[in-house]
Design a protein around this motif. Structure first.
Motif, PDB file in Angstrom:
ATOM      1  N   ARG B 274       0.678  -1.498  -0.266  1.00 37.94           N
ATOM      2  CA  ARG B 274      -0.046  -0.007   0.107  1.00 37.94           C
ATOM      3  C   ARG B 274       0.429   1.399   0.202  1.00 37.94           C
ATOM      4  O   ARG B 274       2.173   1.840   0.510  1.00 37.94           O
ATOM      5  N   GLY B 275       0.909   2.164  -1.010  1.00 36.84           N
ATOM      6  CA  GLY B 275       1.136   3.394  -1.309  1.00 36.84           C
ATOM      7  C   GLY B 275       3.002   3.543  -1.889  1.00 36.84           C
ATOM      8  O   GLY B 275       3.339   4.064  -1.580  1.00 36.84           O
ATOM      9  N   LEU B 276       3.275   2.075  -2.201  1.00 38.19           N
ATOM     10  CA  LEU B 276       4.311   1.713  -3.344  1.00 38.19           C
ATOM     11  C   LEU B 276       3.939   2.733  -4.386  1.00 38.19           C
ATOM     12  O   LEU B 276       3.002   2.364  -4.825  1.00 38.19           O
ATOM     13  N   ARG B 277       4.832   3.521  -5.329  1.00 37.17           N
ATOM     14  CA  ARG B 277       4.593   3.815  -6.381  1.00 37.17           C
ATOM     15  C   ARG B 277       4.957   3.131  -7.704  1.00 37.17           C
ATOM     16  O   ARG B 277       6.860   2.772  -7.549  1.00 37.17           O
ATOM     17  N   ILE B 278       4.909   1.703  -8.558  1.00 35.98           N
ATOM     18  CA  ILE B 278       5.391   1.113  -9.323  1.00 35.98           C
ATOM     19  C   ILE B 278       4.426   1.789 -10.764  1.00 35.98           C
ATOM     20  O   ILE B 278       3.980   1.741 -11.157  1.00 35.98           O
ATOM     21  N   GLY B 279       5.979   1.866 -10.907  1.00 33.37           N
ATOM     22  CA  GLY B 279       6.804   2.267 -12.147  1.00 33.37           C
ATOM     23  C   GLY B 279       6.394   0.905 -13.734  1.00 33.37           C
ATOM     24  O   GLY B 279       6.388   0.403 -13.751  1.00 33.37           O
ATOM     25  N   LEU B 280       5.539   1.494 -15.228  1.00 35.83           N
ATOM     26  CA  LEU B 280       5.858   0.653 -16.277  1.00 35.83           C
ATOM     27  C   LEU B 280       6.495   1.946 -17.438  1.00 35.83           C
ATOM     28  O   LEU B 280       6.071   2.853 -17.347  1.00 35.83           O
ATOM     29  N   SER B 281       7.466   1.634 -17.852  1.00 35.80           N
ATOM     30  CA  SER B 281       7.350   1.321 -18.916  1.00 35.80           C
ATOM     31  C   SER B 281       8.054   1.290 -20.796  1.00 35.80           C
ATOM     32  O   SER B 281       7.343  -0.170 -20.267  1.00 35.80           O
ATOM     33  N   PHE B 311       1.385  -6.913 -17.240  1.00 36.05           N
ATOM     34  CA  PHE B 311       0.347  -5.844 -16.723  1.00 36.05           C
ATOM     35  C   PHE B 311      -0.935  -6.864 -16.355  1.00 36.05           C
ATOM     36  O   PHE B 311      -1.896  -6.275 -15.115  1.00 36.05           O
ATOM     37  N   ASN B 312      -1.166  -7.840 -16.603  1.00 34.69           N
ATOM     38  CA  ASN B 312      -1.556  -8.458 -14.796  1.00 34.69           C
ATOM     39  C   ASN B 312      -0.896  -8.350 -13.988  1.00 34.69           C
ATOM     40  O   ASN B 312      -1.848  -8.040 -12.712  1.00 34.69           O
ATOM     41  N   ALA B 313      -0.079  -7.895 -13.558  1.00 38.91           N
ATOM     42  CA  ALA B 313       1.127  -7.910 -12.368  1.00 38.91           C
ATOM     43  C   ALA B 313       0.601  -6.802 -11.728  1.00 38.91           C
ATOM     44  O   ALA B 313       0.493  -6.545 -10.572  1.00 38.91           O
ATOM     45  N   ALA B 314       0.595  -5.974 -12.671  1.00 37.51           N
ATOM     46  CA  ALA B 314       0.594  -4.454 -11.904  1.00 37.51           C
ATOM     47  C   ALA B 314      -0.819  -4.270 -12.082  1.00 37.51           C
ATOM     48  O   ALA B 314      -1.120  -3.419 -10.888  1.00 37.51           O
ATOM     49  N   GLU B 315      -1.616  -4.969 -12.121  1.00 38.98           N
ATOM     50  CA  GLU B 315      -3.134  -4.946 -11.663  1.00 38.98           C
ATOM     51  C   GLU B 315      -3.602  -5.215 -10.943  1.00 38.98           C
ATOM     52  O   GLU B 315      -3.831  -4.566  -9.638  1.00 38.98           O
ATOM     53  N   ALA B 316      -2.731  -6.802 -10.675  1.00 37.26           N
ATOM     54  CA  ALA B 316      -2.782  -7.513  -8.878  1.00 37.26           C
ATOM     55  C   ALA B 316      -2.189  -6.549  -7.766  1.00 37.26           C
ATOM     56  O   ALA B 316      -2.470  -6.655  -6.660  1.00 37.26           O
ATOM     57  N   LEU B 317      -1.016  -5.778  -8.059  1.00 39.32           N
ATOM     58  CA  LEU B 317      -0.542  -4.907  -7.408  1.00 39.32           C
ATOM     59  C   LEU B 317      -1.353  -3.539  -7.167  1.00 39.32           C
ATOM     60  O   LEU B 317      -1.539  -3.011  -5.582  1.00 39.32           O
ATOM     61  N   ALA B 318      -1.769  -3.121  -7.905  1.00 40.86           N
ATOM     62  CA  ALA B 318      -3.024  -1.931  -7.754  1.00 40.86           C
ATOM     63  C   ALA B 318      -4.242  -2.337  -6.614  1.00 40.86           C
ATOM     64  O   ALA B 318      -4.676  -1.738  -5.755  1.00 40.86           O
ATOM     65  N   ARG B 319      -4.877  -3.715  -7.585  1.00 47.58           N
ATOM     66  CA  ARG B 319      -5.977  -4.008  -6.299  1.00 47.58           C
ATOM     67  C   ARG B 319      -5.248  -3.916  -4.352  1.00 47.58           C
ATOM     68  O   ARG B 319      -5.457  -4.377  -3.872  1.00 47.58           O
ATOM     69  N   ILE B 324       0.698   2.505  -9.328  1.00 49.13           N
ATOM     70  CA  ILE B 324       0.682   1.970 -10.961  1.00 49.13           C
ATOM     71  C   ILE B 324       1.106   3.375 -11.807  1.00 49.13           C
ATOM     72  O   ILE B 324      -0.024   4.053 -11.865  1.00 49.13           O
ATOM     73  N   ILE B 325       2.395   3.687 -11.616  1.00 49.92           N
ATOM     74  CA  ILE B 325       3.225   4.846 -12.363  1.00 49.92           C
ATOM     75  C   ILE B 325       2.971   4.542 -13.940  1.00 49.92           C
ATOM     76  O   ILE B 325       3.760   3.672 -14.163  1.00 49.92           O
ATOM     77  N   GLU B 326       2.348   4.765 -15.181  1.00 51.40           N
ATOM     78  CA  GLU B 326       2.458   4.355 -16.498  1.00 51.40           C
ATOM     79  C   GLU B 326       3.199   5.199 -17.366  1.00 51.40           C
ATOM     80  O   GLU B 326       3.692   6.522 -16.489  1.00 51.40           O
ATOM     81  N   ASN B 327       3.557   4.958 -18.537  1.00 51.10           N
ATOM     82  CA  ASN B 327       4.688   6.604 -19.233  1.00 51.10           C
ATOM     83  C   ASN B 327       5.752   6.257 -18.602  1.00 51.10           C
ATOM     84  O   ASN B 327       6.232   7.900 -19.064  1.00 51.10           O
ATOM     85  N   VAL B 328       6.672   5.721 -18.080  1.00 49.70           N
ATOM     86  CA  VAL B 328       8.079   6.511 -17.475  1.00 49.70           C
ATOM     87  C   VAL B 328       9.677   5.628 -18.553  1.00 49.70           C
ATOM     88  O   VAL B 328       9.167   4.894 -19.113  1.00 49.70           O
ATOM     89  N   PRO B 329       9.266   6.684 -18.499  1.00 47.67           N
ATOM     90  CA  PRO B 329      10.494   7.101 -20.328  1.00 47.67           C
ATOM     91  C   PRO B 329      11.504   6.757 -19.059  1.00 47.67           C
ATOM     92  O   PRO B 329      12.793   6.467 -18.503  1.00 47.67           O
TER      93      PRO B 329
END
Lengths: 106, 534
Positions: B274-281, B311-319, B324-329
């Motif tokens: 909870r509260g962790l910011r996890i990025g996708l690039s 993406f499934n993992a990102a959704e599981a972590l969001a739940r 989830i922070i998208e579009n990290v360059p």
């Protein structure tokens, strides 16, 4: 900018510096792969790099232990190191007797 | 109770309480190795026995007597009420690139086939002092130079326990295969460009590359000294945390080991996301690949099932409460392999000049006329093709007339790759990430012999892993599902320097969120073969 590829002559020079002796099939494969790898890194010469970018040799700067004092220490078991050498004499690593080997070769 | 299904954590608890004896654990591990491993890797192997086709071949040598004596010592401590250690009674395998006194330490090369080092690597010492039991040394690419373990001079090379026709990955392929096939719950690998994470992803296990300098390199046969990281390969995140706890920390024998105190990794496991910011690039959604004649770059999407697993993992972590922070360059990540091609080869060439047939290791058995010929013959016969290629490439790109174009530029690109990541993790920056979530590999395991020999394509299988090595940052791979062919998919988290604790939190949260997923119940095929036989 054109980056030169590895010609046969240059390849032979590299092999000599690397202290190898290669058979023809091995040489052909290695020279071909070297040229492929150099093509793969061609991109590096085209990347715009800001003049302010300083090279890094380690990624992160390591906060390592302070350098050890420059003091001579006795290794507890030098025989165990000497024993690893293919040839040793009186506690020293021996360089092969080249003359003896030449005789064997004849 | 099936001893080989137990995690290292469970084993250590049961050994400590006296429910299981360490000597029983050794015998269980050796029995499993006897059942699934087949013949061990050996020089000049000519065997063509079809019975070996569905074996794992994870090991080069076994150290059964050593493991038995270590087990007896653990049992004695338990009986006498002494502390038996964090990893009491846990069977351990070690990649055969770590020196262990009085064992063969081959680096999977003819050059060191008979080398018995007079000392033991710090990471191995720390594991056995913590009560782990060393049962054997695992196979790898020769001197770690590869991503499939197929270049080992000791054949057969490791096969993938999920389908033995496929590569186990590399270079720590034997270690990943040994853990997947329940031969040892822990294995010690090394990661220079992805050599822990890529085989761990291919074999469906957890693999951690710690921060550079977090674990001592003393006693590790060097590949590229500014990249090499020893690290854990395990079946779950908790075991990886336990193992890192045992091996992390400064070492007077390695002046590049960090004096930063290790975190309490075990307590990190108890915290959720909870509260962790996890990025996708988006820069990790495709691979770039050069034409090997012209160097022209083409782009290809990564395997669909792999990107879907991320993406499934990102959704599981969001739940589970992560943001989830998208579009990290990560604009420089695509230069990771070209820069690595240059820097790692320069360092490899430098490290391999020491092998000359005089001081230790292989010496030619052929006659020679002068010392130079002794060197040439010993190096020609002792090294396989891949070490020779790395030496030649390293010498070329660091030669005085080329260094400015290659080596010096590559070191700057390395700095740019690190900056992509430090910007993303900057607590005052635009993204403020705790971790970046990416695929571990562009595809699941490839078939043996499909890629081997094409050194450019082989190197590009490390495209998703290599940036953490350039940056020196920690990264972990965790099983994230299976593809249609039933092969494991790995997902990777990368964190800032010394934040392995965040990797364990994110990884553990993902494991918990997917604990009841159908794919988790499926086991490697070599284990079902074994059940059919017995």
């Amino acid at each position: 900018m054109t980056l030169e590829k590895i010609t046969s002559e240059l390849f032979e020079k590299l092999v000599e510096l690397a202290q190898f002796s290669l058979d023809p099939a091995e040489s052909e494969y290695l020279r071909s792969e070297l040229n492929h790898q150099l093509a793969a890194v061609k991109e590096l010469s085209e990347i715009p790099i800001d003049v302010a970018v300083a090279p890094t040799t380690h990624g992160l700067e390591v906060e390592g232990a302070a350098s050890r004092a420059d003091e001579w220490k006795l290794y507890p078991n030098p025989d165990s190191i000497i024993a690893l050498a293919p040839e040793s004499e009186e506690g020293m690593i021996a360089v092969p007797d080249v003359a003896a080997n030449r005789k064997t070769a004849q | 109770m099936n001893y080989t299904d137990l995690s290292a954590f469970e084993i250590s608890q049961k050994v400590r309480s006296g429910e299981i004896k360490a000597v029983e654990m050794v015998e269980a591990a050796l029995a499993q190795i006897a059942a699934v491993d087949g013949v061990q890797g050996q020089l000049d192997y000519k065997g063509q026995d079809p019975a070996q086709d569905d074996k794992v071949h994870a090991f080069i040598s076994l150290t059964s007597d050593l493991a038995r004596s270590q087990a007896a010592e653990v049992d004695r401590k338990v009986a006498e009420g002494d502390d038996p250690g964090l990893l009491a009674g846990v069977p351990l395998s070690v990649k055969d690139i770590f020196c262990v006194e009085h064992t063969h330490t081959t680096a999977a090369s003819r050059m060191l086939a008979n080398f018995e080092p007079p000392y033991t690597a710090t990471a191995v010492n720390r594991l056995t002092q913590a009560g782990a039991l060393l049962v054997g040394k695992t196979n790898l690419d020769e001197f770690t130079y590869g991503s499939s373990s197929e270049s080992s001079a000791f054949q057969p090379c490791p096969y993938n326990p999920w389908n033995p026709k496929y590569a186990a990955g590399g270079s720590s392929g034997g270690s990943a295969a040994a853990v997947a096939a329940r031969e040892t719950p822990l294995s010690l690998g090394t990661d220079t460009g992805g050599s822990i994470r890529q085989p761990s992803a291919f074999c469906g296990v957890v693999g951690l590359k710690p921060t550079y300098s977090r674990v001592s390199r003393y006693g590790l046969i060097a590949f590229a000294s500014s990249f090499d990281c020893p690290g854990p390969i395990t079946r779950d995140v908790r075991d990886a945390a336990l193992m890192l706890q045992a091996i992390a920390g400064s070492d007077p024998q390695d002046s590049t080991s960090s004096t930063v105190a290790p975190s309490d990794y075990r307590s990190a496991l108890e915290q959720d996301v909870r509260g962790l910011r996890i990025g996708l690039s988006p820069d990790y959604g495709h691979i770039s690949y050069p034409d090997t004649e012209t160097g022209e770059i083409s782009y290809q999407a990564i395997q669909r099932e792999v990107s879907q697993a991320v993406f499934n993992a990102a959704e599981a972590l969001a739940r589970a409460g992560a943001e989830i922070i998208e579009n990290v360059p990560m604009p420089n990540s695509r230069f990771g392999i070209p820069a690595y091609f240059v820097i790692s080869r320069v360092e490899a060439a430098s490290n391999l000049h020491r092998f000359d047939g005089v001081k230790y290791g292989f010496r030619t058995t052929h006659p020679f006329n002068d010392l130079s010929e002794l060197y040439r013959l010993s190096r020609a016969e002792g090294f396989g093709v891949q070490p020779k290629l790395r030496i030649l490439m390293g010498m070329y790109v660091s030669a005085a007339q080329h260094a400015a174009n290659y080596y010096q530029r590559a070191l700057k690109v390395r700095a740019m790759i690190r900056k992509d990541l430090t910007d993303a993790f900057n607590p005052k920056g635009a993204y403020r990430l705790d971790a970046l979530l990416t695929p571990t590999t562009p595809t699941t395991a490839f078939k043996r012999n499909d890629v081997f020999g094409n050194t450019v394509l082989m190197q590009y299988s490390d495209q998703m892993t290599v940036c953490a090595n350039h940056a020196g940052m920690p990264a972990i791979t965790i099983p994230g599902g299976l593809d249609q062919a039933g092969l494991p998919i790995g997902i990777q988290f990368i964190a800032n320097d010394f934040r392995e604790d965040l990797l364990f939190r994110a990884g553990r949260a993902f494991e918990t969120a997917t604990a009841s997923a159908a794919w988790r119940a499926i086991k490697p095929i070599v284990l079902s073969n074994q059940q059919v036989i017995s």
